[in-house]
Design an enzyme around this catalytic site. Structure first.
Site, PDB file in Angstrom:
ATOM      1  N   ASN A 274       9.510  -0.382   1.297  1.00 50.80           N
ATOM      2  CA  ASN A 274       9.900  -0.935   2.597  1.00 50.80           C
ATOM      3  C   ASN A 274      11.054  -1.939   2.474  1.00 50.80           C
ATOM      4  O   ASN A 274      11.383  -2.631   3.432  1.00 50.80           O
ATOM      5  CB  ASN A 274       8.688  -1.610   3.266  1.00 50.80           C
ATOM      6  CG  ASN A 274       8.156  -2.788   2.450  1.00 50.80           C
ATOM      7  OD1 ASN A 274       8.696  -3.141   1.398  1.00 50.80           O
ATOM      8  ND2 ASN A 274       7.096  -3.410   2.943  1.00 50.80           N
TER       9      ASN A 274
ATOM     10  N   HIS B 134      11.123  -4.607   0.412  1.00 47.09           N
ATOM     11  CA  HIS B 134      10.796  -5.971  -0.019  1.00 47.09           C
ATOM     12  C   HIS B 134      11.356  -6.250  -1.414  1.00 47.09           C
ATOM     13  O   HIS B 134      11.483  -5.350  -2.236  1.00 47.09           O
ATOM     14  CB  HIS B 134       9.292  -6.265   0.081  1.00 47.09           C
ATOM     15  CG  HIS B 134       8.413  -5.644  -0.958  1.00 47.09           C
ATOM     16  ND1 HIS B 134       7.131  -5.221  -0.690  1.00 47.09           N
ATOM     17  CD2 HIS B 134       8.612  -5.383  -2.280  1.00 47.09           C
ATOM     18  CE1 HIS B 134       6.600  -4.735  -1.793  1.00 47.09           C
ATOM     19  NE2 HIS B 134       7.467  -4.817  -2.767  1.00 47.09           N
TER      20      HIS B 134
ATOM     21  N   ASP C 135       6.540 -13.656  -8.450  1.00 44.35           N
ATOM     22  CA  ASP C 135       5.394 -13.706  -7.545  1.00 44.35           C
ATOM     23  C   ASP C 135       4.058 -13.585  -8.263  1.00 44.35           C
ATOM     24  O   ASP C 135       4.003 -13.271  -9.454  1.00 44.35           O
ATOM     25  CB  ASP C 135       5.521 -12.627  -6.449  1.00 44.35           C
ATOM     26  CG  ASP C 135       6.050 -11.298  -6.989  1.00 44.35           C
ATOM     27  OD1 ASP C 135       5.931 -11.059  -8.203  1.00 44.35           O
ATOM     28  OD2 ASP C 135       6.569 -10.501  -6.193  1.00 44.35           O
TER      29      ASP C 135
ATOM     30  N   GLU D 128       8.545  -9.658   2.539  1.00 46.73           N
ATOM     31  CA  GLU D 128       8.326  -8.425   3.300  1.00 46.73           C
ATOM     32  C   GLU D 128       9.256  -8.374   4.514  1.00 46.73           C
ATOM     33  O   GLU D 128       9.734  -9.418   4.979  1.00 46.73           O
ATOM     34  CB  GLU D 128       6.870  -8.394   3.799  1.00 46.73           C
ATOM     35  CG  GLU D 128       5.824  -8.383   2.678  1.00 46.73           C
ATOM     36  CD  GLU D 128       5.614  -7.005   2.048  1.00 46.73           C
ATOM     37  OE1 GLU D 128       6.542  -6.180   2.059  1.00 46.73           O
ATOM     38  OE2 GLU D 128       4.502  -6.759   1.552  1.00 46.73           O
TER      39      GLU D 128
END
Ligand code: F6R
Length: 242
Positions: free
Chosen positions: A136, A138, A67, A143
């Site tokens: 979380n 990801h 990313d 996400e």
């Protein structure tokens, strides 16, 4: 899913680096999928040391990073391109034209995403993908959501992620809110995956990742159906696993 519990961060970093070395030993022109963030820093240090001691040769290796922030130029010290040069590429004998990080400044972002996926395919896919994990759940910047996207795409970062990333920027306004990320399909197509996590903050999500359920609200839970995943954690990150 295989699980390795390392004593501490140092041992975790060495075990992760050893996995990569093994892949390159078996296939000198291996394609590596790489991650940024705090967790892989120790693994990159170990790889730099191995390369210096001539225990691994990167000259035929190709890399694709997961990313990049949208709208941040490659020269920006917080860009993932910069991070990779600073932590790895500038210190090993890799041909930098064989290293790829999505271009967050591309004029045609749709085309950039499509071309990135095509390049991975043209190289025969990823031999080993390194992943960190967000608090979380990801992976890359996929996400939690009702639906997850297969290919490389632009994504809006959640408030949780923006807050977590703020530690690297001078002010909250500077923290990017969007990124380009490989999709879940790109990640799942890797022949082998290692997911690394260290420290107290990751203990909860690591236990959820191994809960035996797939939930798009915990994107990393999809890894449970991949045939060759090794989760490498330190003892603190492993402490809530039942
Ligand atoms: C970074 C990436 C992210 C990180 C994750 C964990 O390229 O893809 O998914 O792996 O946010 O980051 P750290 O390691 O900083 O806790």
């Amino acid at each position: 899913m295989k699980m390795i519990v390392a004593r501490d961060y140092e041992e975790l970093s060495k075990k992760a680096a050893d996995k990569i070395v093994q892949v390159i030993e078996n296939k000198p022109n291996a394609v590596l999928g790489l991650a940024t963030g705090s967790t892989p820093v120790g693994m990159y240090k170990q790889l730099v040391a191995y390369n210096k001691d001539k225990l691994v040769d990167f000259s035929y290796v190709t890399t694709f990073n997961l990313d990049e922030y949208l709208g941040i130029p490659a020269e920006h010290p917080q860009s993932y391109q910069y991070f990779m040069k600073d932590n790895l590429f500038n210190h090993i004998n890799i041909d930098q034209s064989k290293t790829h990080v999505p271009n967050g400044m591309a004029e045609d972002i749709e085309l950039e995403c499509k071309t990135y996926d095509e390049m991975i395919r043209a190289h025969g896919g990823i031999d080993i993908q390194v992943l960190g994990i967000g608090n979380n759940g990801h992976i890359g910047f996929n996400e939690p959501d009702d639906e997850l996207i297969v290919g490389t795409h632009v994504t809006s970062l959640t408030q949780d992620t923006i807050k977590a990333n703020a530690r690297f920027f001078d002010s909250m306004d500077e923290v990017p809110t969007k990124a380009i990320t490989m999709g879940l399909g790109d990640i799942m197509k890797a022949k082998e995956i290692i997911l690394i996590a260290s420290g107290e903050a990751k203990a909860d999500i690591i236990s959820k990742l191994l809960a035996g359920k797939i939930d798009t609200q915990v994107p990393a839970s999809l890894l449970q159906v991949h045939p060759n995943v090794t989760v490498i954690v330190d003892e603190v990150a492993a402490k809530l696993i039942k």
